[in-house]
Design a protein around this motif. Sequence first.
Motif, PDB file in Angstrom:
ATOM      1  N   THR A  46      29.946  -0.379 144.223  1.00  0.00           N
ATOM      2  CA  THR A  46      28.572   0.017 144.481  1.00  0.00           C
ATOM      3  C   THR A  46      28.005   0.627 143.210  1.00  0.00           C
ATOM      4  O   THR A  46      28.664   1.427 142.555  1.00  0.00           O
ATOM      5  CB  THR A  46      28.497   1.045 145.623  1.00  0.00           C
ATOM      6  N   VAL A  47      26.787   0.239 142.866  1.00  0.00           N
ATOM      7  CA  VAL A  47      26.103   0.782 141.688  1.00  0.00           C
ATOM      8  C   VAL A  47      24.933   1.622 142.165  1.00  0.00           C
ATOM      9  O   VAL A  47      24.147   1.186 143.010  1.00  0.00           O
ATOM     10  CB  VAL A  47      25.602  -0.345 140.758  1.00  0.00           C
ATOM     11  N   TYR A  48      24.832   2.826 141.607  1.00  0.00           N
ATOM     12  CA  TYR A  48      23.755   3.763 141.932  1.00  0.00           C
ATOM     13  C   TYR A  48      22.909   3.991 140.686  1.00  0.00           C
ATOM     14  O   TYR A  48      23.437   4.021 139.575  1.00  0.00           O
ATOM     15  CB  TYR A  48      24.332   5.112 142.371  1.00  0.00           C
ATOM     16  N   ASP A  49      21.608   4.190 140.874  1.00  0.00           N
ATOM     17  CA  ASP A  49      20.761   4.539 139.739  1.00  0.00           C
ATOM     18  C   ASP A  49      20.835   6.037 139.482  1.00  0.00           C
ATOM     19  O   ASP A  49      21.584   6.759 140.157  1.00  0.00           O
ATOM     20  CB  ASP A  49      19.326   4.047 139.936  1.00  0.00           C
ATOM     21  N   GLY A  59      15.598   0.042 133.634  1.00  0.00           N
ATOM     22  CA  GLY A  59      14.646   1.131 133.784  1.00  0.00           C
ATOM     23  C   GLY A  59      15.252   2.474 134.108  1.00  0.00           C
ATOM     24  O   GLY A  59      14.546   3.415 134.442  1.00  0.00           O
ATOM     25  N   THR A  60      16.568   2.590 134.039  1.00  0.00           N
ATOM     26  CA  THR A  60      17.204   3.885 134.243  1.00  0.00           C
ATOM     27  C   THR A  60      18.135   4.142 133.059  1.00  0.00           C
ATOM     28  O   THR A  60      18.660   3.207 132.462  1.00  0.00           O
ATOM     29  CB  THR A  60      17.966   3.943 135.589  1.00  0.00           C
ATOM     30  N   LYS A  61      18.312   5.405 132.694  1.00  0.00           N
ATOM     31  CA  LYS A  61      19.138   5.736 131.532  1.00  0.00           C
ATOM     32  C   LYS A  61      20.624   5.683 131.838  1.00  0.00           C
ATOM     33  O   LYS A  61      21.440   5.538 130.938  1.00  0.00           O
ATOM     34  CB  LYS A  61      18.768   7.108 130.999  1.00  0.00           C
ATOM     35  N   SER A  62      20.969   5.844 133.114  1.00  0.00           N
ATOM     36  CA  SER A  62      22.382   5.835 133.469  1.00  0.00           C
ATOM     37  C   SER A  62      22.559   5.301 134.875  1.00  0.00           C
ATOM     38  O   SER A  62      21.615   5.238 135.669  1.00  0.00           O
ATOM     39  CB  SER A  62      22.968   7.243 133.368  1.00  0.00           C
ATOM     40  N   TYR A  63      23.785   4.920 135.147  1.00  0.00           N
ATOM     41  CA  TYR A  63      24.178   4.438 136.468  1.00  0.00           C
ATOM     42  C   TYR A  63      25.469   5.136 136.852  1.00  0.00           C
ATOM     43  O   TYR A  63      26.191   5.651 135.989  1.00  0.00           O
ATOM     44  CB  TYR A  63      24.453   2.926 136.444  1.00  0.00           C
ATOM     45  N   SER A  64      25.772   5.125 138.130  1.00  0.00           N
ATOM     46  CA  SER A  64      27.082   5.532 138.611  1.00  0.00           C
ATOM     47  C   SER A  64      27.677   4.337 139.317  1.00  0.00           C
ATOM     48  O   SER A  64      26.975   3.617 140.036  1.00  0.00           O
ATOM     49  CB  SER A  64      26.988   6.716 139.573  1.00  0.00           C
ATOM     50  N   LYS A  97      32.707   8.462 141.887  1.00  0.00           N
ATOM     51  CA  LYS A  97      31.760   7.698 141.078  1.00  0.00           C
ATOM     52  C   LYS A  97      32.036   7.940 139.598  1.00  0.00           C
ATOM     53  O   LYS A  97      32.414   9.045 139.203  1.00  0.00           O
ATOM     54  CB  LYS A  97      30.325   8.116 141.389  1.00  0.00           C
ATOM     55  N   THR A  98      31.841   6.900 138.797  1.00  0.00           N
ATOM     56  CA  THR A  98      31.965   6.980 137.348  1.00  0.00           C
ATOM     57  C   THR A  98      30.591   6.764 136.747  1.00  0.00           C
ATOM     58  O   THR A  98      29.948   5.756 137.016  1.00  0.00           O
ATOM     59  CB  THR A  98      32.932   5.894 136.822  1.00  0.00           C
ATOM     60  N   LYS A  99      30.129   7.735 135.946  1.00  0.00           N
ATOM     61  CA  LYS A  99      28.803   7.628 135.339  1.00  0.00           C
ATOM     62  C   LYS A  99      28.897   6.844 134.041  1.00  0.00           C
ATOM     63  O   LYS A  99      29.790   7.078 133.220  1.00  0.00           O
ATOM     64  CB  LYS A  99      28.221   9.011 135.076  1.00  0.00           C
ATOM     65  N   ILE A 100      27.987   5.887 133.859  1.00  0.00           N
ATOM     66  CA  ILE A 100      27.913   5.109 132.618  1.00  0.00           C
ATOM     67  C   ILE A 100      26.458   5.040 132.169  1.00  0.00           C
ATOM     68  O   ILE A 100      25.542   5.152 132.972  1.00  0.00           O
ATOM     69  CB  ILE A 100      28.496   3.687 132.786  1.00  0.00           C
ATOM     70  N   THR A 101      26.278   4.833 130.883  1.00  0.00           N
ATOM     71  CA  THR A 101      24.926   4.698 130.350  1.00  0.00           C
ATOM     72  C   THR A 101      24.425   3.267 130.549  1.00  0.00           C
ATOM     73  O   THR A 101      25.217   2.346 130.809  1.00  0.00           O
ATOM     74  CB  THR A 101      24.884   5.022 128.848  1.00  0.00           C
ATOM     75  N   SER A 102      23.139   3.079 130.400  1.00  0.00           N
ATOM     76  CA  SER A 102      22.568   1.728 130.480  1.00  0.00           C
ATOM     77  C   SER A 102      23.180   0.824 129.418  1.00  0.00           C
ATOM     78  O   SER A 102      23.452  -0.348 129.673  1.00  0.00           O
ATOM     79  CB  SER A 102      21.048   1.780 130.301  1.00  0.00           C
TER      80      SER A 102
END
Length: 69
Positions: free
Chosen positions: A2-5, A38-43, A51-56
């Motif tokens: 699952t990808v979150y904004d 359009g978002t700077k990062s995703y989880s 969740k693992t946070k990553i940049t765009s």
Amino acid sequence: MTVYDSADRVVATGSLGHGEYNGSACVFPVVLPGVPGGTKSYSVQVLWRDKTKITSEQARSGSLVISLG
């Protein structure tokens, strides 16, 4: 998967591909079509794991690394 904004809204779902052992770890291909920009990062979350946070930029370059073990 699952990808979150950055506002923690679900923006895409997908699954891990067939894994292969590379001599030190199992590597799984991931394809998540339709993830909006359009978002700077995703989880990213795999199953019940944290969740693992990553940049765009990481998302675009395919440099996602998540430990499942």
